[in-house]
Design a protein around this motif. Structure first.
Motif, short mmCIF file in Angstrom:
data_model
loop_
_atom_site.label_atom_id
_atom_site.label_comp_id
_atom_site.label_asym_id
_atom_site.label_seq_id
_atom_site.Cartn_x
_atom_site.Cartn_y
_atom_site.Cartn_z
N ASP A 134 -2.06 3.18 0.65
CA ASP A 134 -2.15 4.24 1.67
C ASP A 134 -2.61 3.59 2.97
OD1 ASP A 134 -5.01 3.99 1.67
OD2 ASP A 134 -5.11 5.36 -0.03
N ARG A 135 -2.78 4.37 3.99
CA ARG A 135 -3.19 3.83 5.29
C ARG A 135 -4.70 3.74 5.43
NH1 ARG A 135 0.76 3.01 8.73
NH2 ARG A 135 2.74 4.06 8.44
N LYS B 264 -4.76 -16.25 8.80
CA LYS B 264 -3.72 -15.28 8.47
C LYS B 264 -3.90 -14.70 7.07
CE LYS B 264 0.12 -17.57 8.89
NZ LYS B 264 1.47 -18.03 9.14
N TYR B 265 -3.54 -13.43 6.94
CA TYR B 265 -3.42 -12.85 5.62
C TYR B 265 -2.25 -11.90 5.59
CZ TYR B 265 -5.96 -8.49 6.91
OH TYR B 265 -6.36 -7.32 7.46
N LEU B 266 -1.84 -11.58 4.40
CA LEU B 266 -0.65 -10.76 4.19
C LEU B 266 -1.06 -9.45 3.52
CD1 LEU B 266 2.48 -11.23 4.45
CD2 LEU B 266 2.44 -11.80 2.04
N ILE B 267 -0.49 -8.35 4.00
CA ILE B 267 -0.68 -7.06 3.36
C ILE B 267 0.65 -6.65 2.75
CG2 ILE B 267 -1.22 -4.62 3.65
CD1 ILE B 267 -2.83 -5.39 6.12
N VAL B 268 0.66 -6.39 1.45
CA VAL B 268 1.84 -5.84 0.80
C VAL B 268 1.58 -4.34 0.63
CG1 VAL B 268 2.60 -7.98 -0.27
CG2 VAL B 268 1.03 -6.53 -1.51
N ASP B 269 2.56 -3.54 1.00
CA ASP B 269 2.36 -2.11 1.16
C ASP B 269 3.23 -1.30 0.21
OD1 ASP B 269 1.25 0.12 2.33
OD2 ASP B 269 2.49 0.02 4.14
N PHE B 270 2.60 -0.39 -0.49
CA PHE B 270 3.27 0.52 -1.42
C PHE B 270 2.83 1.94 -1.10
CE2 PHE B 270 2.97 -3.48 -3.62
CZ PHE B 270 4.11 -3.57 -4.39
N ARG B 271 3.59 2.91 -1.57
CA ARG B 271 3.19 4.31 -1.50
C ARG B 271 3.43 4.94 -2.87
NH1 ARG B 271 1.20 2.52 2.14
NH2 ARG B 271 1.22 3.10 4.31
N PHE B 272 2.42 5.70 -3.33
CA PHE B 272 2.57 6.47 -4.56
C PHE B 272 3.34 7.74 -4.26
CE2 PHE B 272 -1.24 4.08 -5.95
CZ PHE B 272 -0.78 3.66 -7.18
N ASN B 273 4.09 8.19 -5.23
CA ASN B 273 4.82 9.45 -5.08
C ASN B 273 3.90 10.65 -5.25
OD1 ASN B 273 7.12 7.97 -4.64
ND2 ASN B 273 7.74 8.00 -6.78
N SER B 274 2.78 10.46 -5.96
CA SER B 274 1.75 11.50 -6.07
C SER B 274 0.40 10.80 -6.08
CB SER B 274 1.95 12.33 -7.34
OG SER B 274 1.85 11.52 -8.48
N GLU B 275 -0.65 11.52 -5.75
CA GLU B 275 -1.99 10.95 -5.66
C GLU B 275 -2.42 10.35 -7.01
OE1 GLU B 275 -5.08 9.75 -3.40
OE2 GLU B 275 -3.43 10.96 -2.67
N PRO B 276 -2.74 9.04 -7.02
CA PRO B 276 -3.13 8.40 -8.30
C PRO B 276 -4.60 8.63 -8.61
CG PRO B 276 -3.20 6.80 -6.56
CD PRO B 276 -2.69 8.08 -5.93
N GLY B 277 -4.92 8.55 -9.88
CA GLY B 277 -6.32 8.54 -10.29
C GLY B 277 -6.89 7.16 -10.09
#
Length: 120
Positions: A112-113, A61-74
């Protein structure tokens, strides 16, 4: 969403709720990690690697923690953000102990996906 991800989405909260407060701790820890205008914590997902035999000496098993940026990061902002998430989780020894006891051997961070970054 395929059936395995759907099952995992419903199973992980039950696992966390059964033995400890890790899910709440994880949500609290990660939801306040970034300023509101930078990145948003979406949640987590438990993944079981079915290609690894049950009898193998490594966890499946592994865990994915998911975030989304409000704008495309560098690139630098992305790397700094992965580091920030990983370090926040590593510093929470109770969380790491709980995840280990529940059979997780890795945590990945996704913004991101398309890609995941191995953390622990």
């Amino acid at each position: 969403m395929n059936i395995n991800r759907l099952i995992c989405a419903f199973t992980l909260p039950l696992l966390f709720g059964a033995g400890s407060a890790s899910a709440g701790n994880l949500d609290v820890l990660l939801s306040g990690l970034f300023p509101e205008n930078q990145a948003t914590y979406i949640g987590y997902e438990s993944i079981e690697r079915e290609i690894i035999p049950v009898s193998a000496p490594v966890e499946r098993k592994y865990l994915i923690v998911d975030f989304r940026f409000n704008s495309e990061p560098g690139t630098e902002q992305l790397q700094a953000s992965v580091h920030k998430v990983c370090m926040a989780m590593l510093k929470d020894r109770d969380l790491i102990r709980d995840l280990t006891n529940q059979g997780y051997d890795m945590v990945s961070v996704a913004f991101d996906r398309r890609s995941q970054f191995d953390c622990l």
